[in-house]
Design an enzyme around this catalytic site. Structure first.
Site, mmCIF file in Angstrom:
data_model
loop_
_atom_site.group_PDB
_atom_site.id
_atom_site.type_symbol
_atom_site.label_atom_id
_atom_site.label_comp_id
_atom_site.label_asym_id
_atom_site.label_seq_id
_atom_site.Cartn_x
_atom_site.Cartn_y
_atom_site.Cartn_z
ATOM 1 N N LYS A 21 43.911 64.216 48.183
ATOM 2 C CA LYS A 21 42.731 63.424 48.590
ATOM 3 C C LYS A 21 41.622 64.339 49.122
ATOM 4 O O LYS A 21 40.472 64.240 48.694
ATOM 5 C CB LYS A 21 43.110 62.388 49.677
ATOM 6 C CG LYS A 21 44.174 61.392 49.226
ATOM 7 C CD LYS A 21 44.482 60.356 50.297
ATOM 8 C CE LYS A 21 45.070 60.914 51.569
ATOM 9 N NZ LYS A 21 46.420 61.548 51.425
ATOM 10 N N ARG A 96 44.964 53.096 56.275
ATOM 11 C CA ARG A 96 46.370 53.403 56.021
ATOM 12 C C ARG A 96 47.280 52.246 56.398
ATOM 13 O O ARG A 96 48.509 52.355 56.245
ATOM 14 C CB ARG A 96 46.773 54.624 56.836
ATOM 15 C CG ARG A 96 46.721 55.951 56.076
ATOM 16 C CD ARG A 96 46.897 57.052 57.091
ATOM 17 N NE ARG A 96 47.604 58.191 56.624
ATOM 18 C CZ ARG A 96 47.029 59.354 56.322
ATOM 19 N NH1 ARG A 96 45.724 59.491 56.333
ATOM 20 N NH2 ARG A 96 47.774 60.377 55.984
ATOM 21 N N ARG A 130 50.706 74.127 51.642
ATOM 22 C CA ARG A 130 49.267 73.969 51.951
ATOM 23 C C ARG A 130 48.822 74.960 53.034
ATOM 24 O O ARG A 130 49.495 75.146 54.033
ATOM 25 C CB ARG A 130 48.991 72.546 52.413
ATOM 26 C CG ARG A 130 47.564 72.363 52.943
ATOM 27 C CD ARG A 130 47.117 70.926 53.012
ATOM 28 N NE ARG A 130 48.021 70.057 53.747
ATOM 29 C CZ ARG A 130 47.922 68.718 53.742
ATOM 30 N NH1 ARG A 130 46.965 68.124 53.029
ATOM 31 N NH2 ARG A 130 48.772 67.991 54.425
ATOM 32 N N ARG A 158 48.988 73.805 58.873
ATOM 33 C CA ARG A 158 48.986 72.680 59.817
ATOM 34 C C ARG A 158 50.362 72.527 60.459
ATOM 35 O O ARG A 158 51.373 72.689 59.792
ATOM 36 C CB ARG A 158 48.600 71.391 59.081
ATOM 37 C CG ARG A 158 47.113 71.121 59.076
ATOM 38 C CD ARG A 158 46.728 70.026 58.124
ATOM 39 N NE ARG A 158 47.517 68.796 58.273
ATOM 40 C CZ ARG A 158 47.317 67.703 57.569
ATOM 41 N NH1 ARG A 158 46.341 67.670 56.663
ATOM 42 N NH2 ARG A 158 48.046 66.633 57.752
ATOM 43 N N ARG A 169 56.369 61.451 57.297
ATOM 44 C CA ARG A 169 55.059 60.992 56.800
ATOM 45 C C ARG A 169 55.216 60.185 55.516
ATOM 46 O O ARG A 169 54.530 59.185 55.305
ATOM 47 C CB ARG A 169 54.133 62.189 56.590
ATOM 48 C CG ARG A 169 53.570 62.691 57.902
ATOM 49 C CD ARG A 169 53.171 64.140 57.853
ATOM 50 N NE ARG A 169 52.027 64.389 57.005
ATOM 51 C CZ ARG A 169 51.658 65.615 56.626
ATOM 52 N NH1 ARG A 169 52.339 66.670 57.017
ATOM 53 N NH2 ARG A 169 50.598 65.763 55.870
#
Ligand code: ADP
Ligand code: ADP
Length: 218
Positions: A21, A96, A130, A158, A169
């Site tokens: 996204k 969400r 990531r 992160r 998640r």
């Protein structure tokens, strides 16, 4: 019927964590001129600054749970009052939950929902690899989008991008967020809302091209 300060319409980028996204939002924001509003980025900024809101959100984020709706709705309502939001925005990672979507329908007009589909097994690989550039906000991946050599040393990972938190998640996504795709599909059948569904498994460029083509057809 709700009344909006502007009839300008917004776009939602919807998909599981790590679907791409944020990566795609940069390009869509450039081509549509709509500012990207990422609730994840706003929350991380609040956590880094140590604000009350950040301190409240931190534990949820680190354990991979959703931050309570009241906090998110407060953040979004404030952000939409900024002048750059008057021509519509690009929501990334919001809404969400159905409660967030219901609130959004009261405060803004949404013309398009872009759904990026990526299976769970690919999500874990994307999230664990990531890396973020803290200076520019650029998103890289150790394998799928390597950063230029000269900036590799400053990249960060992160705190919630580890295998254990990814599972929570994904769980939160399936339980609380995924039902929204049905909710928006239902809404599109009785309104002019447009749903664009894109296969997110291709390369970054392929996914961008699919989104660009679909957006042009409007
Ligand atoms: P999200 O905002 O949905 O969490 P990101 O845009 O941050 O997702 O992407 C998650 C990770 O996957 C990043 O490391 C990014 O570079 C990588 N990525 C994004 N799109 C693709 C793609 N189409 N193929 C492979 N890797 C991708
Ligand atoms: P990703 O799409 O990669 O999961 P985000 O940056 O969008 O990452 O979100 C990071 C975390 O911030 C989420 O796991 C959640 O704790 C919180 N968060 C972000 N947006 C929302 C939202 N709209 N509602 C509830 N929690 C959110």
């Amino acid at each position: 019927m709700p009344t909006f300060s502007s009839q300008a319409s917004s776009i939602i980028l919807f998909g599981p964590p790590g679907a791409g996204k944020g990566t795609q939002a940069v390009k869509i924001s450039q081509s549509t001129g709509k500012p990207q509003i990422s609730t994840g980025d706003m929350l991380r900024e609040a956590v880094n600054r140590g604000t009350d809101l950040g301190n409240e959100a931190k534990g949820y984020m680190e354990s991979g749970q959703l931050v309570p709706d009241s906090i998110i709705i407060g953040l979004i309502s404030e952000r939409l009052k900024q002048p750059d939001a008057s021509d519509g925005v690009l929501f990334d990672g919001f809404p969400r939950t159905i409660a967030q979507a219901e609130e959004l329908s009261r405060i803004a007009k949404v013309s398009t929902v872009i759904m990026i589909q990526v299976p769970d097994e690919d999500i874990v690989k994307r999230i664990v690899g990531r890396r973020m550039d803290p200076e520019t906000g650029d998103i890289f991946h150790v394998k799928f989008r390597p950063a230029p050599e000269e900036i590799v040393a400053r990249l960060i990972q992160r705190k919630d991008d580890n295998e254990e938190t990814v599972r929570s998640r994904l769980n939160a996504y399936h339980q609380q967020t995924k039902p929204l795709s049905e909710w928006y599909s239902g809404l599109s059948e009785r309104s002019d809302l447009r749903i664009i569904s894109v296969d997110g498994r291709g390369s970054i460029v392929q996914v961008s091209e699919s989104i660009r083509r679909e957006l042009e057809v409007s």
